[in-house]
Design a protein around this motif. Sequence first.
Motif, PDB file in Angstrom:
ATOM      1  N   ALA A   3       0.818  -1.210   0.000  1.00  0.00           N
ATOM      2  CA  ALA A   3       0.000   0.000   0.000  1.00  0.00           C
ATOM      3  C   ALA A   3       0.856   1.267   0.000  1.00  0.00           C
ATOM      4  O   ALA A   3       1.865   1.335   0.701  1.00  0.00           O
ATOM      5  N   ASP A 215      -8.577  -0.067  -2.844  1.00  0.00           N
ATOM      6  CA  ASP A 215      -8.391  -1.459  -3.253  1.00  0.00           C
ATOM      7  C   ASP A 215      -8.719  -2.442  -2.134  1.00  0.00           C
ATOM      8  O   ASP A 215      -8.895  -3.638  -2.385  1.00  0.00           O
ATOM      9  N   VAL A 216      -8.753  -1.959  -0.901  1.00  0.00           N
ATOM     10  CA  VAL A 216      -9.073  -2.795   0.247  1.00  0.00           C
ATOM     11  C   VAL A 216      -9.568  -1.875   1.355  1.00  0.00           C
ATOM     12  O   VAL A 216      -9.171  -0.705   1.422  1.00  0.00           O
ATOM     13  N   VAL A 240     -15.280  -4.720  -2.750  1.00  0.00           N
ATOM     14  CA  VAL A 240     -13.943  -4.417  -2.233  1.00  0.00           C
ATOM     15  C   VAL A 240     -13.622  -5.387  -1.088  1.00  0.00           C
ATOM     16  O   VAL A 240     -14.444  -5.555  -0.178  1.00  0.00           O
ATOM     17  N   TRP A 255      -2.902  -8.814   3.446  1.00  0.00           N
ATOM     18  CA  TRP A 255      -4.122  -8.119   3.017  1.00  0.00           C
ATOM     19  C   TRP A 255      -3.800  -6.927   2.116  1.00  0.00           C
ATOM     20  O   TRP A 255      -4.642  -6.507   1.333  1.00  0.00           O
ATOM     21  N   LEU A 256      -2.592  -6.383   2.280  1.00  0.00           N
ATOM     22  CA  LEU A 256      -2.224  -5.167   1.558  1.00  0.00           C
ATOM     23  C   LEU A 256      -1.388  -5.448   0.311  1.00  0.00           C
ATOM     24  O   LEU A 256      -1.027  -4.515  -0.409  1.00  0.00           O
ATOM     25  N   HIS A 258      -0.274  -5.830  -3.223  1.00  0.00           N
ATOM     26  CA  HIS A 258      -0.793  -5.328  -4.502  1.00  0.00           C
ATOM     27  C   HIS A 258      -2.008  -4.413  -4.321  1.00  0.00           C
ATOM     28  O   HIS A 258      -2.819  -4.263  -5.228  1.00  0.00           O
ATOM     29  N   LYS A 259      -2.159  -3.818  -3.129  1.00  0.00           N
ATOM     30  CA  LYS A 259      -3.243  -2.867  -2.869  1.00  0.00           C
ATOM     31  C   LYS A 259      -2.614  -1.482  -2.682  1.00  0.00           C
ATOM     32  O   LYS A 259      -1.974  -1.216  -1.665  1.00  0.00           O
ATOM     33  N   ARG A 261      -4.163   1.529  -2.590  1.00  0.00           N
ATOM     34  CA  ARG A 261      -4.912   2.459  -1.731  1.00  0.00           C
ATOM     35  C   ARG A 261      -5.715   1.662  -0.706  1.00  0.00           C
ATOM     36  O   ARG A 261      -6.524   0.801  -1.061  1.00  0.00           O
ATOM     37  N   VAL A 262      -5.509   1.983   0.550  1.00  0.00           N
ATOM     38  CA  VAL A 262      -6.196   1.307   1.657  1.00  0.00           C
ATOM     39  C   VAL A 262      -7.221   2.257   2.260  1.00  0.00           C
ATOM     40  O   VAL A 262      -6.880   3.370   2.671  1.00  0.00           O
TER      41      VAL A 262
END
Length: 310
Positions: A3, A215-216, A240, A255-256, A258-259, A261-262
């Motif tokens: 992220a 993204d998550v 999402v 969880w993060l 390739h994400k 924007r969290v």
Amino acid sequence: MTAKQVLLAEPRGFCAGVDRAIEIVERALTKFGAPIYVRHEIVHNTYVVNDLKSKGAIFIEDLAEVPPGATLVFSAHGVSKAVQEEAAQRGFQVFDATCPLVTKVHVEVAKLAKEGYEFIMIGHKGHPEVEGTMGQLTSGIHLVEDIDDVQNVHPSQTEKLAVVTQTTLSVDDAADIAAAVRWRFPNVREPKQQDICYATQNRQDAIKVMSRQVDVVIVVGSPTSSNSNRLAELARKLGVPAYMVDTALDLKPEWLDHKLRVGLTAGASAPEVLVTEVIDRIRELGAVAVQRMDGVEETMKFPLPKGLKL
């Protein structure tokens, strides 16, 4: 790749009812000294409950656990008439931390029951708020958890039938169930203002806006918190991935992956200190910026019960 940016929901975290409930316990501890007994968790947050325990609060479920003459606080979720009556009979000094928006539902139920109404309650079986609201009456209130349940309701009459709602539900799910109630019982009486509270509505509205931009989604909240669970569910319904964390220690780095924007929010019973710790953890995992969303500014404040002035 991890992220790079955190989008912080507005509003998030404590609502006026939670603020008030916690302050009631803290003021009672200051004024009367430990221990102060609290029936059920004052709000559904592990951090808050443990913090109050460290200050001298004792959380109980059965009033038999409370010694004679003790000071007792009812949780923000409200209690049944039977619990109120038992507390009075046992002679406790009672301070009621029931959220005023839950009390509004209780008052409406009591008023309409005197006029001969039966009720359909939309809510989650076993939740203390539902138990408290249904416990305002000894009969004539029917719980529905989903649309299918509506078909299984058989009131003794349909001329005087009203619907009430748990205050922390999914706004959209509650609307769908209410529509099913209206379809089956066209003359059902609905509240003048929806029972779902302003804070639940505002936090869900913020998730709807946020979910288009991230993204998550990470929701800070305890597993027992209804409104926190609804936030995570809503994000997932909007496509999402969403995860709940009680503390920053629960956050899993994968969880993060390739994400970029969290999205970060918090349920109405989660304190801001936990949000700050989660932000720090996401920064450790690579985030370089925190952006706050535009959102509704909440100014609601509820008065404290008499007898707690310091």
